[in-house]
Design a protein around this motif. Sequence first.
Motif, mmCIF file in Angstrom:
data_model
loop_
_atom_site.group_PDB
_atom_site.id
_atom_site.type_symbol
_atom_site.label_atom_id
_atom_site.label_comp_id
_atom_site.label_asym_id
_atom_site.label_seq_id
_atom_site.Cartn_x
_atom_site.Cartn_y
_atom_site.Cartn_z
ATOM 1 N N ILE A 1 0.778 -1.198 -0.043
ATOM 2 C CA ILE A 1 0.185 -0.061 -0.056
ATOM 3 C C ILE A 1 0.874 1.250 -0.038
ATOM 4 O O ILE A 1 0.519 2.250 -0.544
ATOM 5 N N GLU A 2 2.099 1.344 0.867
ATOM 6 C CA GLU A 2 2.737 2.399 0.751
ATOM 7 C C GLU A 2 3.315 2.677 -0.774
ATOM 8 O O GLU A 2 3.171 3.768 -1.257
ATOM 9 N N LYS A 3 3.660 1.629 -1.453
ATOM 10 C CA LYS A 3 4.121 1.745 -2.820
ATOM 11 C C LYS A 3 3.157 2.337 -3.745
ATOM 12 O O LYS A 3 3.240 3.195 -4.599
ATOM 13 N N LEU A 4 1.731 1.687 -3.352
ATOM 14 C CA LEU A 4 0.634 2.270 -4.212
ATOM 15 C C LEU A 4 0.363 3.662 -4.061
ATOM 16 O O LEU A 4 0.065 4.568 -5.099
ATOM 17 N N THR A 5 0.383 3.908 -2.746
ATOM 18 C CA THR A 5 0.265 5.446 -2.456
ATOM 19 C C THR A 5 1.428 6.338 -3.153
ATOM 20 O O THR A 5 0.804 7.355 -3.730
ATOM 21 N N MET A 6 2.436 5.873 -3.061
ATOM 22 C CA MET A 6 3.536 6.808 -3.698
ATOM 23 C C MET A 6 3.299 6.692 -5.140
ATOM 24 O O MET A 6 3.463 7.880 -5.801
ATOM 25 N N ASP A 7 3.044 5.769 -5.863
ATOM 26 C CA ASP A 7 2.831 5.664 -7.321
ATOM 27 C C ASP A 7 1.598 6.458 -7.690
ATOM 28 O O ASP A 7 1.436 7.251 -8.695
ATOM 29 N N LEU A 8 0.597 6.457 -6.990
ATOM 30 C CA LEU A 8 -0.890 6.969 -7.464
ATOM 31 C C LEU A 8 -1.157 8.267 -6.935
ATOM 32 O O LEU A 8 -1.717 9.113 -7.497
ATOM 33 N N ALA A 9 -0.597 8.707 -5.632
ATOM 34 C CA ALA A 9 -0.817 10.028 -4.954
ATOM 35 C C ALA A 9 0.664 10.920 -5.164
ATOM 36 O O ALA A 9 0.298 12.088 -4.954
ATOM 37 N N GLY A 10 1.556 10.190 -5.396
ATOM 38 C CA GLY A 10 2.893 10.872 -5.550
ATOM 39 C C GLY A 10 3.286 11.877 -4.693
ATOM 40 O O GLY A 10 3.244 11.569 -3.380
ATOM 41 N N GLU A 11 3.563 13.090 -4.980
ATOM 42 C CA GLU A 11 4.130 14.207 -4.150
ATOM 43 C C GLU A 11 3.259 14.635 -3.025
ATOM 44 O O GLU A 11 3.692 15.317 -2.142
ATOM 45 N N LYS A 12 1.749 14.259 -3.153
ATOM 46 C CA LYS A 12 1.007 14.437 -2.014
ATOM 47 C C LYS A 12 0.822 13.511 -0.911
ATOM 48 O O LYS A 12 0.005 13.613 0.068
ATOM 49 N N SER A 13 1.797 12.498 -1.011
ATOM 50 C CA SER A 13 1.657 11.241 -0.210
ATOM 51 C C SER A 13 2.348 11.546 1.278
ATOM 52 O O SER A 13 3.564 11.925 1.074
ATOM 53 N N HIS A 14 1.730 11.316 2.351
ATOM 54 C CA HIS A 14 2.467 11.139 3.755
ATOM 55 C C HIS A 14 2.286 9.734 4.222
ATOM 56 O O HIS A 14 1.077 9.366 4.187
ATOM 57 N N ILE A 15 3.344 9.299 4.258
ATOM 58 C CA ILE A 15 3.434 7.640 4.906
ATOM 59 C C ILE A 15 3.693 7.662 6.258
ATOM 60 O O ILE A 15 4.652 8.147 6.650
ATOM 61 N N VAL A 16 2.578 7.517 7.190
ATOM 62 C CA VAL A 16 2.769 7.063 8.545
ATOM 63 C C VAL A 16 3.220 5.995 8.982
ATOM 64 O O VAL A 16 2.106 5.023 9.366
ATOM 65 N N ARG A 17 4.561 5.776 9.512
ATOM 66 C CA ARG A 17 4.693 4.382 9.758
ATOM 67 C C ARG A 17 4.438 4.349 11.424
ATOM 68 O O ARG A 17 5.363 4.364 11.998
ATOM 69 N N ALA A 18 3.346 3.837 11.848
ATOM 70 C CA ALA A 18 3.201 3.834 13.167
ATOM 71 C C ALA A 18 3.893 2.652 13.786
ATOM 72 O O ALA A 18 3.830 1.593 13.267
ATOM 73 N N GLY A 19 4.204 2.652 15.138
ATOM 74 C CA GLY A 19 4.704 1.774 15.955
ATOM 75 C C GLY A 19 3.350 1.107 16.781
ATOM 76 O O GLY A 19 2.255 1.349 16.367
ATOM 77 N N LEU A 20 3.536 0.460 17.667
ATOM 78 C CA LEU A 20 2.525 0.093 18.847
ATOM 79 C C LEU A 20 1.693 1.214 19.329
ATOM 80 O O LEU A 20 2.260 2.197 19.653
ATOM 81 N N ILE A 21 0.432 1.381 18.922
ATOM 82 C CA ILE A 21 -0.517 2.464 19.363
ATOM 83 C C ILE A 21 -1.233 2.085 20.495
ATOM 84 O O ILE A 21 -1.778 0.798 20.764
ATOM 85 N N GLY A 22 -1.040 3.072 21.496
ATOM 86 C CA GLY A 22 -1.806 2.590 22.840
ATOM 87 C C GLY A 22 -2.738 3.921 23.334
ATOM 88 O O GLY A 22 -2.843 4.779 22.415
ATOM 89 N N GLY A 23 -3.298 3.601 24.349
ATOM 90 C CA GLY A 23 -4.187 4.867 24.913
ATOM 91 C C GLY A 23 -5.591 4.106 25.036
ATOM 92 O O GLY A 23 -5.918 3.211 24.720
ATOM 93 N N PRO A 24 -6.643 5.113 25.367
ATOM 94 C CA PRO A 24 -7.925 4.948 25.608
ATOM 95 C C PRO A 24 -8.639 4.246 24.183
ATOM 96 O O PRO A 24 -8.369 4.935 23.197
ATOM 97 N N GLY A 25 -9.111 3.359 24.293
ATOM 98 C CA GLY A 25 -9.999 2.632 23.355
ATOM 99 C C GLY A 25 -8.997 1.530 22.484
ATOM 100 O O GLY A 25 -9.684 1.168 21.610
ATOM 101 N N ASP A 26 -7.971 1.314 22.934
ATOM 102 C CA ASP A 26 -7.131 0.238 22.319
ATOM 103 C C ASP A 26 -7.753 -1.049 22.487
ATOM 104 O O ASP A 26 -8.074 -1.710 23.582
#
Length: 329
Positions: free
Chosen positions: A135-160
């Motif tokens: 999906i990262e590659k698809l995003t870069m290929d199709l959305a190009g220069e407007k792409s922001h790729i957020v590589r999240a680690g373990l997400i915690g907090g309320p609602g997890d």
Amino acid sequence: MRILILGGTAFLSAELARQGLDAGHDVTCLARGTAAEPPSGVLWVRADREAGPEAYAGLDGGWDAVVDVTRDPAQAREALAALGSRSGHWSFVSSCSVYARHDQPGADESAALLAPLPPEQEASPETYGEAKSAIEKLTMDLAGEKSHIVRAGLIGGPGDSSDRYGYWPARLALGGDAVLVPDIPGDPVQVIDVRDLAAWILSAAGKGLTGAFNAVGEVVPFGEYIGECRKITGTAPEVVTAGTAWLESQGVNPWSGEDSLPLWLPPEHEGFMARSNAAALALGLRLRPWQETLRDTLADELARGLHRPRKAGLRPETEKKLLASLRPA
């Protein structure tokens, strides 16, 4: 901004919708709503992305920003094809699971990635990292220069709902005479609060930030994390430690799943929760103190019930049996 969230009903996507509304943005959520509804105040377009391209037929106009959290490359491709030309900025919430190696503490965004999942192969839990890489590659290929790729680690907090970060404060809150803990006091624990992650995604969209970034928290030694769990719960069961080889011999699983010990990682994962967040911090990521996240996680665990079924952690009967083996009468 006019923001479209592909989701909006669960954990991160719901937090994005809430914060977007609170900031005065015009927020639209495309979601099925079978498990939960988006926050009140958003424009909810009810649709199932498994229906294919027609799922986006009810979306009119353009958006300043689109946020996608999918783990399915086919869904990502269809969304980009249908909406990419109508978006000024495109954020994809990826994962640090895209990296090919997890044994290098301090690794940054230049580390090698897994090969993308081939288009003909269906995504599955076993190919999560490869699917996110695709999906990262698809995003870069199709959305190009407007792409922001957020590589999240373990997400915690309320609602997890993953039960990983919350297992330990919940277990300490239950008390008892003893609690079983893996003997890994110096191993890293790295979690990002869902509220901080959502805030940065929205801020980045407003600034037009592009590129790929590790969105991860600060590193805390496991022993310090357990000590803080004891402190905030106010309980004092004996902490019984067990070596990893013994735990493995007893069939205890690392990380998640039934009869697991969350935050204990398998071999060659020394860097899995110790990645560099320097690039994101330099560009506006703000992290609250990890103790605050832990306190709020405990409050959420107490509200949801300490005895509820969990997706990660030891069953009480398993822990009792293991403790009996370690502490014979």
